[in-house]
Design a protein around this motif. Structure first.
Motif, PDB file in Angstrom:
ATOM      1  N   GLY A  41       0.828  -1.207   0.000  1.00 37.05           N
ATOM      2  CA  GLY A  41       0.000   0.000   0.000  1.00 37.05           C
ATOM      3  C   GLY A  41       0.862   1.256   0.000  1.00 37.05           C
ATOM      4  O   GLY A  41       0.586   2.217  -0.717  1.00 37.05           O
ATOM      5  N   SER A  42       1.911   1.236   0.807  1.00 40.33           N
ATOM      6  CA  SER A  42       2.839   2.374   0.858  1.00 40.33           C
ATOM      7  C   SER A  42       3.550   2.568  -0.473  1.00 40.33           C
ATOM      8  O   SER A  42       3.693   3.693  -0.958  1.00 40.33           O
ATOM      9  CB  SER A  42       3.875   2.177   1.961  1.00 40.33           C
ATOM     10  OG  SER A  42       3.255   2.116   3.211  1.00 40.33           O
ATOM     11  N   LEU A  43       4.010   1.468  -1.060  1.00 46.55           N
ATOM     12  CA  LEU A  43       4.689   1.562  -2.355  1.00 46.55           C
ATOM     13  C   LEU A  43       3.749   2.089  -3.440  1.00 46.55           C
ATOM     14  O   LEU A  43       4.157   2.894  -4.277  1.00 46.55           O
ATOM     15  CB  LEU A  43       5.266   0.204  -2.757  1.00 46.55           C
ATOM     16  CG  LEU A  43       6.462  -0.282  -1.936  1.00 46.55           C
ATOM     17  CD1 LEU A  43       6.832  -1.713  -2.316  1.00 46.55           C
ATOM     18  CD2 LEU A  43       7.649   0.654  -2.109  1.00 46.55           C
ATOM     19  N   ARG A  44       2.475   1.653  -3.425  1.00 47.68           N
ATOM     20  CA  ARG A  44       1.497   2.172  -4.395  1.00 47.68           C
ATOM     21  C   ARG A  44       1.308   3.671  -4.209  1.00 47.68           C
ATOM     22  O   ARG A  44       1.229   4.416  -5.178  1.00 47.68           O
ATOM     23  CB  ARG A  44       0.161   1.444  -4.247  1.00 47.68           C
ATOM     24  CG  ARG A  44       0.100   0.098  -4.953  1.00 47.68           C
ATOM     25  CD  ARG A  44      -1.326  -0.436  -5.023  1.00 47.68           C
ATOM     26  NE  ARG A  44      -1.908  -0.663  -3.711  1.00 47.68           N
ATOM     27  CZ  ARG A  44      -1.782  -1.782  -2.998  1.00 47.68           C
ATOM     28  NH1 ARG A  44      -1.108  -2.791  -3.486  1.00 47.68           N
ATOM     29  NH2 ARG A  44      -2.351  -1.894  -1.823  1.00 47.68           N
ATOM     30  N   SER A  45       1.214   4.113  -2.952  1.00 47.92           N
ATOM     31  CA  SER A  45       1.044   5.541  -2.680  1.00 47.92           C
ATOM     32  C   SER A  45       2.242   6.350  -3.165  1.00 47.92           C
ATOM     33  O   SER A  45       2.089   7.410  -3.771  1.00 47.92           O
ATOM     34  CB  SER A  45       0.845   5.780  -1.178  1.00 47.92           C
ATOM     35  OG  SER A  45      -0.350   5.194  -0.745  1.00 47.92           O
ATOM     36  N   ILE A  46       3.438   5.854  -2.900  1.00 50.50           N
ATOM     37  CA  ILE A  46       4.656   6.539  -3.346  1.00 50.50           C
ATOM     38  C   ILE A  46       4.691   6.614  -4.863  1.00 50.50           C
ATOM     39  O   ILE A  46       5.014   7.656  -5.445  1.00 50.50           O
ATOM     40  CB  ILE A  46       5.916   5.840  -2.793  1.00 50.50           C
ATOM     41  CG1 ILE A  46       6.009   6.057  -1.286  1.00 50.50           C
ATOM     42  CG2 ILE A  46       7.180   6.334  -3.486  1.00 50.50           C
ATOM     43  CD1 ILE A  46       7.049   5.198  -0.601  1.00 50.50           C
ATOM     44  N   PHE A  47       4.337   5.524  -5.523  1.00 49.47           N
ATOM     45  CA  PHE A  47       4.323   5.499  -6.992  1.00 49.47           C
ATOM     46  C   PHE A  47       3.290   6.482  -7.541  1.00 49.47           C
ATOM     47  O   PHE A  47       3.559   7.198  -8.504  1.00 49.47           O
ATOM     48  CB  PHE A  47       4.046   4.071  -7.491  1.00 49.47           C
ATOM     49  CG  PHE A  47       4.071   3.952  -8.986  1.00 49.47           C
ATOM     50  CD1 PHE A  47       5.261   4.106  -9.687  1.00 49.47           C
ATOM     51  CD2 PHE A  47       2.908   3.715  -9.692  1.00 49.47           C
ATOM     52  CE1 PHE A  47       5.291   4.009 -11.070  1.00 49.47           C
ATOM     53  CE2 PHE A  47       2.919   3.611 -11.069  1.00 49.47           C
ATOM     54  CZ  PHE A  47       4.117   3.759 -11.764  1.00 49.47           C
ATOM     55  N   THR A  48       2.123   6.544  -6.905  1.00 47.52           N
ATOM     56  CA  THR A  48       1.081   7.475  -7.345  1.00 47.52           C
ATOM     57  C   THR A  48       1.560   8.921  -7.215  1.00 47.52           C
ATOM     58  O   THR A  48       1.382   9.722  -8.135  1.00 47.52           O
ATOM     59  CB  THR A  48      -0.209   7.270  -6.523  1.00 47.52           C
ATOM     60  OG1 THR A  48      -0.657   5.929  -6.702  1.00 47.52           O
ATOM     61  CG2 THR A  48      -1.300   8.232  -6.955  1.00 47.52           C
TER      62      THR A  48
END
Length: 153
Positions: A14-21
């Protein structure tokens, strides 16, 4: 034990998705900002917005980060502000006044639409947020040296 691993995996991904977004938006913004600078378009935008920057007590170079934060929010505005600050384009006063304004009034489109979806009056929300941000920024800007001289001295 499996549920703990699931929680850790969900938190990590979830954190990685947020950072990518965030990166998908901030990186193109940085590229656009550099192109706008190189082609002197940023100077033209700043000249058009000079009355606003003068009213708020900020430099012309602060108008682009202000607009990004105002319309796209603190996360994206912060990326532009940090980059501008590292390049030495923003004074300490500009940084403080930008943050004061954006704390009171950021992401006006997204936040307003979210609150309207929950039943709030969008015009009332904007009618309070924008004037409060402007008034607060003007007041701090006019008394900036007095306010921060006490803290520094």
């Amino acid at each position: 034990m499996d549920y703990v691993i699931d929680i850790i995996k969900e938190g990590l991904f979830g954190s990685l998705r947020s950072i990518f977004t965030i990166a998908k938006i901030v990186i193109p913004l940085m590229i656009i900002m550099e192109l706008l600078k190189d082609f002197k378009i940023l100077d033209k935008i700043s000249n058009l917005l000079q009355p606003l920057s003068k009213l708020l007590g900020i430099s012309k170079k602060s108008t682009f980060p202000l607009i990004i934060g105002l319309f796209l929010g603190l996360a994206y505005g912060a990326g532009v502000i940090i980059k501008s600050a590292k390049e030495g384009e923003l004074s300490k006063k500009d940084l403080y006044l930008l943050m004061i304004f954006l704390i009171a009034c950021h992401s006006v489109i997204e936040d307003t639409l979210l609150f309207v979806a929950m039943g709030a009056n969008g015009w009332l929300l904007l009618g309070i947020r924008v004037p409060v941000a402007i008034l607060l920024t003007i007041l701090v800007g006019k008394h900036f040296d007095k306010i921060f001289a006490v803290k520094n001295g």
